[in-house]
Write a protein that holds these residues in place. Structure first.
Motif, PDB file in Angstrom:
ATOM      1  N   ILE A 181      45.119  37.485  45.678  1.00 14.55           N
ATOM      2  CA  ILE A 181      44.788  35.928  46.317  1.00 14.55           C
ATOM      3  C   ILE A 181      44.757  35.187  44.998  1.00 14.55           C
ATOM      4  O   ILE A 181      43.675  35.147  44.306  1.00 14.55           O
ATOM      5  CB  ILE A 181      43.373  36.222  47.088  1.00 14.55           C
ATOM      6  CG1 ILE A 181      43.918  37.286  48.365  1.00 14.55           C
ATOM      7  CG2 ILE A 181      43.390  34.850  47.543  1.00 14.55           C
ATOM      8  CD1 ILE A 181      42.678  37.698  49.065  1.00 14.55           C
ATOM      9  N   PRO A 182      45.697  34.134  44.996  1.00 17.06           N
ATOM     10  CA  PRO A 182      45.536  33.459  43.766  1.00 17.06           C
ATOM     11  C   PRO A 182      44.422  32.171  43.923  1.00 17.06           C
ATOM     12  O   PRO A 182      43.896  32.071  45.104  1.00 17.06           O
ATOM     13  CB  PRO A 182      47.212  32.708  43.840  1.00 17.06           C
ATOM     14  CG  PRO A 182      47.359  33.005  45.379  1.00 17.06           C
ATOM     15  CD  PRO A 182      46.786  34.215  45.768  1.00 17.06           C
ATOM     16  N   GLY A 183      44.509  31.423  42.960  1.00 11.39           N
ATOM     17  CA  GLY A 183      43.480  30.321  42.870  1.00 11.39           C
ATOM     18  C   GLY A 183      42.445  30.546  41.744  1.00 11.39           C
ATOM     19  O   GLY A 183      42.419  31.444  40.745  1.00 11.39           O
ATOM     20  N   ILE A 184      41.255  29.845  41.935  1.00 11.68           N
ATOM     21  CA  ILE A 184      40.226  29.607  40.750  1.00 11.68           C
ATOM     22  C   ILE A 184      39.099  30.657  41.433  1.00 11.68           C
ATOM     23  O   ILE A 184      38.753  30.620  42.234  1.00 11.68           O
ATOM     24  CB  ILE A 184      39.923  28.262  40.582  1.00 11.68           C
ATOM     25  CG1 ILE A 184      41.010  27.493  40.095  1.00 11.68           C
ATOM     26  CG2 ILE A 184      38.485  28.220  39.406  1.00 11.68           C
ATOM     27  CD1 ILE A 184      40.687  25.968  39.865  1.00 11.68           C
ATOM     28  N   TYR A 185      38.481  31.489  40.143  1.00 17.46           N
ATOM     29  CA  TYR A 185      37.528  32.207  40.499  1.00 17.46           C
ATOM     30  C   TYR A 185      36.388  32.064  39.460  1.00 17.46           C
ATOM     31  O   TYR A 185      37.032  31.681  38.298  1.00 17.46           O
ATOM     32  CB  TYR A 185      37.889  33.604  40.451  1.00 17.46           C
ATOM     33  CG  TYR A 185      38.753  34.058  41.863  1.00 17.46           C
ATOM     34  CD1 TYR A 185      38.185  34.689  42.925  1.00 17.46           C
ATOM     35  CD2 TYR A 185      39.925  33.820  41.451  1.00 17.46           C
ATOM     36  CE1 TYR A 185      38.939  35.026  43.834  1.00 17.46           C
ATOM     37  CE2 TYR A 185      40.836  34.355  42.747  1.00 17.46           C
ATOM     38  CZ  TYR A 185      40.377  34.948  43.669  1.00 17.46           C
ATOM     39  OH  TYR A 185      41.167  35.224  44.925  1.00 17.46           O
ATOM     40  N   ASN A 186      35.354  32.262  39.465  1.00 13.84           N
ATOM     41  CA  ASN A 186      34.100  32.142  38.410  1.00 13.84           C
ATOM     42  C   ASN A 186      33.545  33.513  38.332  1.00 13.84           C
ATOM     43  O   ASN A 186      33.703  34.432  39.202  1.00 13.84           O
ATOM     44  CB  ASN A 186      32.824  31.401  38.985  1.00 13.84           C
ATOM     45  CG  ASN A 186      33.288  29.902  39.085  1.00 13.84           C
ATOM     46  OD1 ASN A 186      34.067  29.218  38.705  1.00 13.84           O
ATOM     47  ND2 ASN A 186      32.367  29.186  40.069  1.00 13.84           N
ATOM     48  N   TYR A 187      33.312  33.787  36.970  1.00 12.50           N
ATOM     49  CA  TYR A 187      32.706  34.928  36.470  1.00 12.50           C
ATOM     50  C   TYR A 187      32.034  34.586  35.206  1.00 12.50           C
ATOM     51  O   TYR A 187      32.395  34.448  34.397  1.00 12.50           O
ATOM     52  CB  TYR A 187      33.939  36.224  36.293  1.00 12.50           C
ATOM     53  CG  TYR A 187      33.132  37.468  35.905  1.00 12.50           C
ATOM     54  CD1 TYR A 187      32.919  38.394  36.904  1.00 12.50           C
ATOM     55  CD2 TYR A 187      32.550  37.773  34.806  1.00 12.50           C
ATOM     56  CE1 TYR A 187      32.477  39.509  36.764  1.00 12.50           C
ATOM     57  CE2 TYR A 187      31.864  38.888  34.575  1.00 12.50           C
ATOM     58  CZ  TYR A 187      31.997  39.995  35.750  1.00 12.50           C
ATOM     59  OH  TYR A 187      31.069  41.214  35.552  1.00 12.50           O
ATOM     60  N   SER A 188      30.782  35.253  35.528  1.00  9.84           N
ATOM     61  CA  SER A 188      29.717  35.303  34.085  1.00  9.84           C
ATOM     62  C   SER A 188      28.501  36.333  34.697  1.00  9.84           C
ATOM     63  O   SER A 188      28.718  36.637  35.968  1.00  9.84           O
ATOM     64  CB  SER A 188      28.916  33.810  33.783  1.00  9.84           C
ATOM     65  OG  SER A 188      28.064  33.552  35.034  1.00  9.84           O
ATOM     66  N   ASN A 189      27.873  36.566  34.084  1.00 12.90           N
ATOM     67  CA  ASN A 189      26.781  37.596  34.261  1.00 12.90           C
ATOM     68  C   ASN A 189      25.760  36.838  35.151  1.00 12.90           C
ATOM     69  O   ASN A 189      25.662  35.402  35.205  1.00 12.90           O
ATOM     70  CB  ASN A 189      26.004  38.152  33.261  1.00 12.90           C
ATOM     71  CG  ASN A 189      26.857  39.362  32.426  1.00 12.90           C
ATOM     72  OD1 ASN A 189      27.376  39.243  31.333  1.00 12.90           O
ATOM     73  ND2 ASN A 189      27.403  40.165  33.265  1.00 12.90           N
ATOM     74  N   GLU A 190      25.036  37.628  35.921  1.00 13.13           N
ATOM     75  CA  GLU A 190      23.807  36.999  36.693  1.00 13.13           C
ATOM     76  C   GLU A 190      22.624  36.583  35.760  1.00 13.13           C
ATOM     77  O   GLU A 190      22.434  37.066  34.609  1.00 13.13           O
ATOM     78  CB  GLU A 190      23.429  37.964  37.899  1.00 13.13           C
ATOM     79  CG  GLU A 190      24.549  38.640  38.825  1.00 13.13           C
ATOM     80  CD  GLU A 190      24.586  37.348  39.742  1.00 13.13           C
ATOM     81  OE1 GLU A 190      24.348  36.057  39.714  1.00 13.13           O
ATOM     82  OE2 GLU A 190      25.454  37.705  40.962  1.00 13.13           O
ATOM     83  N   GLY A 191      22.033  35.563  36.537  1.00 13.73           N
ATOM     84  CA  GLY A 191      21.056  35.053  35.921  1.00 13.73           C
ATOM     85  C   GLY A 191      21.179  33.622  35.400  1.00 13.73           C
ATOM     86  O   GLY A 191      22.283  33.149  35.338  1.00 13.73           O
TER      87      GLY A 191
END
Length: 281
Positions: free
Chosen positions: A205-215
Motif C-alpha cells: 500500500i503506497p504512500g507515506i508512513y511514520n516510524y520511530s520508537n515509542e516514547g
C-alpha cells in the motif's frame, strides 16, 4: 530470486539491513555504497541502476549533514531530491518496488501533538527542505512508492547521538544537552526490520508512513537514559536550544504518530528504552 538494492549501504540503516540480510536468503541483496550507487552523480546513477537491475530498492542513502547543508545546498538537493526523483522514475518504468527513507525534519516543530502522515509540512532548514522536495518528487514520479519518515536515528554503526554521548560521558565530568526539542529516537535495527516486514507482507500500500520508537522525550532525557543504561558518572544538565546555536534550526517538536504503519503492516514499534538497551549489551 528477487534482488534488493540497498543504497547508503555503509550508513546506519544500510549496516543494520546487512546484519538482517542473511536471515532473508530468499532475496539477493546488493549493498551499494557511493561507488556502486552514486547519488551525487545522476548520469552514473542511471547506468548503475540499469546494470544492477533490482526488483526492490531500499533508498537509505541521503545527504544527512544537517548543519553543513546550510552551506552545501546544491549538493544536499542533488542527493536528497534529484537522485530520489531519478530512482523513483526508474522504479516506475521498470516495475520496481521502492521504499524511500525520509525525515521528521520536513516539519517546522510548531505542533504539540504527535504528527501523522497528513500533518502540514514546512521545513525550517535546508536539509528538511531537500528531503521534502525529494518526497514530493518521489510520489510524483512513482505513485507506488512507499516513503518512511523517521527521526533521531542511532545504531551500533556510524556516527550518532548515542555514540557521542557514550564518548563524552566517559571523557567529561559534566555535559549539557538541549532540553527543548521533543521527539522520539529510532533504533536503526528496528526500522530495518520494519522495512523487511513490509516487503515480506502480502500487500503493498503506497504512500507515506511514520516510524520511530515509542516514547516522547527531549534530547536531554535521551541523554539521561544513556547515562542510566551505561552507568556513567557524568553530570548531565539541560539547556535551551538558544544556548547551543547551530547553523541549521531544528524543529522544537517532531514526535511522529506511528498508528498507520502499525495498523496496515502490523510492524513492531518497541519503546525507545527497550531498544536503547540493546546498544549496551
Amino acid at each position: 530470486m528477487r534482488k534488493i538494492l540497498v543504497t547508503g549501504a555503509t550508513g546506519q540503516l544500510g549496516s543494520e539491513l546487512s546484519v538482517l540480510a542473511p536471515s532473508y536468503c530468499q532475496y539477493e541483496w546488493i549493498f551499494a555504497d557511493r561507488t556502486k550507487a552514486s547519488l551525487d552523480n545522476l548520469e552514473m546513477l542511471q547506468s548503475q541502476l540499469e546494470e544492477i537491475c533490482p526488483d526492490i530498492i531500499f533508498n537509505c542513502g541521503a545527504y544527512t549533514a544537517v548543519d553543513k547543508a546550510e552551506s552545501e545546498r546544491d549538493l544536499a538537493f542533488r542527493i536528497n531530491h534529484e537522485a530520489v526523483k531519478l530512482i523513483a522514475k526508474y522504479c516506475a518504468e521498470h516495475d520496481v518496488k521502492l521504499i524511500h527513507i525520509s525525515t521528521d525534519y520536513v516539519f517546522d516543530g510548531s505542533s504539540s501533538v504527535a504528527l501523522n502522515e497528513e500533518a502540514k509540512t514546512s521545513p525550517i532548514n535546508v536539509y528538511g527542505e531537500s528531503k521534502l522536495t525529494g518526497e514530493i518528487a518521489c510520489l510524483k514520479e512513482n505513485r507506488e512508492s512507499i516513503i518512511i519518515r523517521t527521526s533521531w536515528v542511532y545504531s551500533k554503526f556510524g556516527n550518532n547521538f548515542v555514540k557521542t554521548m557514550q564518548r563524552l560521558m566517559q571523557e567529561k565530568d559534566e555535559i549539557n544537552v538541549v532540553n527543548d526539542q521533543i521527539g522520539s529516537p529510532t533504533y536503526a535495527a528496528d526500522l530495518a526490520q520494519a522495512m523487511i516486514d513490509i516487503i515480506e507482507s502480502s500487500k503493498w500500500i503506497p504512500g507515506i508512513y511514520n516510524y520511530s520508537n515509542e516514547g516522547e522525550i527531549s534530547w536531554h532525557e535521551f541523554a539521561l537514559s544513556i547515562k542510566e543504561l551505561g552507568n556513567y558518572n557524568c553530570k548531565v544538565g539541560g539547556i535551551p536550544s538558544l544556548s547551543y546555536p547551530t547553523p541549521a534550526k531544528r524543529p522544537s517538536f517532531s514526535l511522529l504518530n506511528k498508528e498507520k504503519i502499525k495498523k496496515i503492516y502490523n510492524v513492531d514499534v518497541p519503546h525507545y528504552k527497550e531498544s536503547l538497551k540493546k546498544i549496551f549489551v
